[in-house]
Design a protein around this motif. Structure first.
Motif, PDB file in Angstrom:
ATOM      1  N   VAL A 143     -14.869  -2.391   2.240  1.00  0.00           N
ATOM      2  CA  VAL A 143     -14.933  -3.842   2.054  1.00  0.00           C
ATOM      3  C   VAL A 143     -15.442  -4.454   3.356  1.00  0.00           C
ATOM      4  O   VAL A 143     -15.251  -3.897   4.437  1.00  0.00           O
TER       5      VAL A 143
ATOM      6  N   ALA B 224      -6.580  -6.522   1.073  1.00  0.00           N
ATOM      7  CA  ALA B 224      -7.637  -5.729   1.705  1.00  0.00           C
ATOM      8  C   ALA B 224      -7.674  -5.863   3.220  1.00  0.00           C
ATOM      9  O   ALA B 224      -8.369  -5.086   3.881  1.00  0.00           O
TER      10      ALA B 224
ATOM     11  N   ALA C 138      -5.596  -4.877  -5.165  1.00  0.00           N
ATOM     12  CA  ALA C 138      -5.965  -4.241  -3.899  1.00  0.00           C
ATOM     13  C   ALA C 138      -6.769  -5.183  -3.013  1.00  0.00           C
ATOM     14  O   ALA C 138      -6.555  -5.254  -1.797  1.00  0.00           O
ATOM     15  N   LEU C 139      -7.684  -5.932  -3.599  1.00  0.00           N
ATOM     16  CA  LEU C 139      -8.503  -6.852  -2.810  1.00  0.00           C
ATOM     17  C   LEU C 139      -7.669  -7.971  -2.203  1.00  0.00           C
ATOM     18  O   LEU C 139      -8.022  -8.516  -1.154  1.00  0.00           O
TER      19      LEU C 139
ATOM     20  N   ILE D 116     -10.373   0.394   1.473  1.00  0.00           N
ATOM     21  CA  ILE D 116      -9.193   0.293   0.615  1.00  0.00           C
ATOM     22  C   ILE D 116      -9.172   1.530  -0.292  1.00  0.00           C
ATOM     23  O   ILE D 116     -10.214   2.000  -0.749  1.00  0.00           O
TER      24      ILE D 116
ATOM     25  N   THR E 256      -7.842  -3.212  -9.047  1.00  0.00           N
ATOM     26  CA  THR E 256      -8.817  -3.604  -8.023  1.00  0.00           C
ATOM     27  C   THR E 256      -8.519  -4.999  -7.491  1.00  0.00           C
ATOM     28  O   THR E 256      -8.579  -5.244  -6.281  1.00  0.00           O
TER      29      THR E 256
ATOM     30  N   TRP F 107       0.817  -1.213   0.000  1.00  0.00           N
ATOM     31  CA  TRP F 107       0.000   0.000   0.000  1.00  0.00           C
ATOM     32  C   TRP F 107       0.852   1.265   0.000  1.00  0.00           C
ATOM     33  O   TRP F 107       0.530   2.236  -0.697  1.00  0.00           O
TER      34      TRP F 107
END
Length: 502
Positions: free
Chosen positions: A329, A378, A374-375, A348, A371, A250
Motif C-alpha cells: 500500500v 493499513a 485491513a485497509l 498488509i 480487504t 493484526w
C-alpha cells in the motif's frame, strides 16, 4: 518542517545557472535578522503536532543521527545481513533521443537530491540502533557507459552493484550511450530511500530541472511541504497514539496463519537468496471487462477480484485454503507526503479463506470485507506486526507472506511515462530481467486499454520457468473462467485446466 526556504541568491541576467546550483551574492544589512523573524513566525504557525515532529527531529540530530522509519530499519538490517543482495534495488530507465547534455542531467539530478534529503542520507549503527544522517547537498555523479551491442548488460551491472549505505548515497545514475543521438538514462535507488510512487516524483522534478538548465532559468518547483524525517516522526507518533488496539487487530487476524507451502521443483535452500525469474501475464480486454463486471456486481473493485483469483490459484497449487498474501500500500494518506521521495509504502497481510470450496462469487463476498477492514488498519507497520506475532525463525523463506500481489494502475505515473524532457524525446525503456524477486511467487498487474498486463515473478531456487508459466496460465485462465461463470466453485475453476493434482 516545511521543506526548503526560497533561495536568497540573485541570478545575474548574463549568467546561466545550472539546476540545483545557486550564485552567491551579498545580503543587505538586516537580512539575517529579517530571516530569523520570518523563521520564528513560520514556527509559531505550525500545528502542535508538526512542532513536536520538528522538536524530535532536532533532538535526534543533535544526538548524532535521525531515526529511521520502521520499514527503513528492516531494509537496513537486510542490507547488513547480505550487502550484495540487489533484491531491494529499484531500477528505472528511459531512452533519450536528441542532443543529450550530460552536464545538464547531472545538474538536474543534483537539484533533485538537494530537495529530497532522503536521497543524500547515510545509514550507520549508533549503539544498538540504526540512524541516518544527512550531509549537505553535493554534486551527483552521472556515470558514463557504452551500451554497444548489449545495453542490457550495462544496465544490469549498474543495478546489481551493491550500495554501501553507510558511506554512499542511496541513488546512482548512468548515461549509457547507444547509437548516435540516442542514450539510456538509468537510475538505481535503494528501496530504503524510495518506493514506486517516488519514481513519478523523481521523473517530474528531473524533467523540470533539466529543462530549466537547458533554458538558463531556475526550476519552477513548489516548496516541499515536509521532509521524510517528518514522516518518520509522524509514524512513530501514530504508533504511540494508536496504542495496542491497531496492532491487536493484526495479531488476532494473523495468529496461527500457516506458511504457504508451494510444491517446489528444487530442494529449498537453507537461506533465502532472492534469486528469481519472471514470466509475462496477459488477459485480453474483453475477458477483463467481463471480469470487472462480476466484481461490480459484488460491490468489489478490480483489485479485490484479482486478489481473490490469485488466492484461488495459489490454493489450488498448494492444496491449502488458509495462507497469507502480502499486498503493498502507498502509505501516503497525508497530503503533505504526496510530493516527497522516500520509502512510505507498507505491506498488509491478507489472509485467504478458501474453506468449503466456495464459488468465485462467494469468495468475493469474503475478500471484499476482509480487504476493507485491513485497509482501515493499513498504517500499522508490517515490521511491528512481524515482531508482535513472534513467528518461528526460518531463514529459508520470507516471513509471513510467501506470496505477494500488486495492481499498480492507481499509482501516479504521468511523469514516469513522460514523452519529453526539455529538448529531448523520452520513452520508457523496458527493464531487463534482473534475476531478483522478493517473494516465492508474486503477481504485478496493471489495467490498460488492451486488458490486463503484467508479470509473475518466482523464486528460481524453488521453481523452474516451466512451472512459473503454468501457474501464470492457471491464474489468467481462472480470471477468464470466473468472468464467464462466477458461480462455478473453485474446484471447477481450478480443475483440469489448472495445476491441481499435477
Amino acid at each position: 518542517m516545511t521543506g526548503q526556504a526560497p533561495p536568497e541568491e540573485r541570478e545575474s541576467p548574463s549568467e546561466r545557472v545550472p539546476a540545483g546550483q545557486a550564485l552567491s551574492s551579498g545580503q543587505a544589512p538586516g537580512a539575517g535578522q529579517d530571516r530569523r523573524q520570518e523563521l520564528l513566525r513560520r514556527l509559531a504557525a505550525l500545528p502542535p503536532a508538526r512542532r513536536e515532529a520538528l522538536r524530535r527531529a532536532m533532538t535526534a540530530a543533535a544526538a548524532g543521527g535521525l531515526p529511521l522509519s520502521s520499514g527503513q530499519e528492516r531494509l537496513w538490517f537486510l542490507n547488513r545481513f547480505d550487502p550484495a543482495d540487489s533484491g531491494n534495488h529499484i531500477l528505472w530507465c528511459v531512452r533519450l533521443r536528441g542532443p543529450v547534455d550530460p552536464g545538464g542531467l547531472a545538474a538536474a539530478l543534483t537539484a533533485v537530491a538537494g530537495r529530497h534529503e532522503v536521497l543524500r542520507a547515510r545509514y550507520r549503527m549508533d549503539g544498538d540502533r540504526p540512524v541516518q544522517s544527512v550531509p549537505p547537498p553535493e554534486p551527483v555523479v552521472l556515470e558514463r557507459a557504452d551500451g554497444g551491442a548489449d545495453p542490457d548488460g550495462a544496465v544490469l551491472a549498474l543495478f546489481h552493484r551493491p550500495f554501501d549505505l553507510e558511506h554512499d548515497p542511496p541513488m546512482r545514475a548512468a548515461l549509457i550511450r547507444l547509437e548516435e543521438r540516442h542514450a539510456l538514462l538509468c537510475i538505481v535507488l535503494h528501496h530504503i530511500a524510495a518506493d514506486g510512487w517516488s519514481l513519478n516524483v523523481l521523473m517530474r522534478e528531473l524533467g523540470e530541472c533539466y529543462a530549466a538548465h537547458r533554458e538558463g532559468r531556475r526550476p519552477e518547483l513548489p516548496e516541499l511541504p515536509a521532509r521524510y524525517a517528518d514522516f518518520v516522526a509522524w509514524e512513530r507518533g501514530q504508533a504511540e497514539r494508536a496504542g495496542p488496539a491497531r496492532l491487536a487487530f493484526w495479531t488476532e487476524r494473523l495468529a496461527g496463519a500457516p506458511v504457504l507451502d508451494l510444491p517446489a521443483d528444487h530442494p529449498r535452500p537453507p537461506r533465502w537468496t532472492g534469486r528469481g525469474g519472471r514470466v509475462d501475464l496477459h488477459v485480453p480486454d474483453a475477458e477483463t471487462t467481463r471480469f470487472e463486471q462480476v466484481a461490480r456486481e459484488r460491490r468489489s473493485t478490480l483489485f479485490m477480484a484479482l486478489l481473490a483469483a490469485f488466492q484461488a490459484t495459489l490454493g489450488a497449487v498448494a492444496r491449502q485454503d488458509d495462507f497469507c498474501v502480502g499486498v503493498p500500500v502507498a502509505g501516503r494518506g497525508r497530503t503533505e507526503f504526496a510530493p516527497l521521495i522516500g520509502y512510505f509504502s507498507n505491506t498488509i497481510a491478507l489472509r485467504a479463506d478458501l474453506s468449503g470450496d466456495p464459488s468465485f462469487r462467494e469468495l468475493l463476498g469474503r475478500v471484499r470485507p476482509a480487504t476493507l477492514r485491513a485497509l482501515q488498519h493499513a498504517e500499522e507497520p508490517f515490521e511491528r506486526i512481524l515482531g508482535a506475532l513472534r513467528l518461528p525463525r526460518d531463514l529459508s523463506r520470507p516471513p509471513l507472506c510467501q506470496a505477494m500481489f500488486n495492481l499498480t494502475h492507481n499509482l501516479p505515473k504521468d511523469d514516469l511515462l513522460r514523452t519529453e524532457m526539455g529538448d529531448l524525446a523520452v520513452e520508457a525503456y523496458p527493464p531487463p530481467e534482473t534475476g531478483r524477486t522478493r517473494a516465492e511467487i508474486s503477481v504485478d498487474l496493471y489495467r490498460g486499454p488492451e486488458g490486463l498486463g503484467g508479470s509473475l515473478e518466482y523464486s528460481s531456487d524453488l521453481f523452474t520457468a516451466g512451472t512459473a508459466r503454468r501457474v501464470a496460465a492457471a491464474f489468467t485462465g481462472l480470471v477468464t473462467r470466473a468472468g464467464a461463470d462466477p458461480d462455478l466453485r473453485l474446484s471447477a475453476l481450478t480443475g483440469p485446466t489448472g495445476l491441481k493434482g499435477e
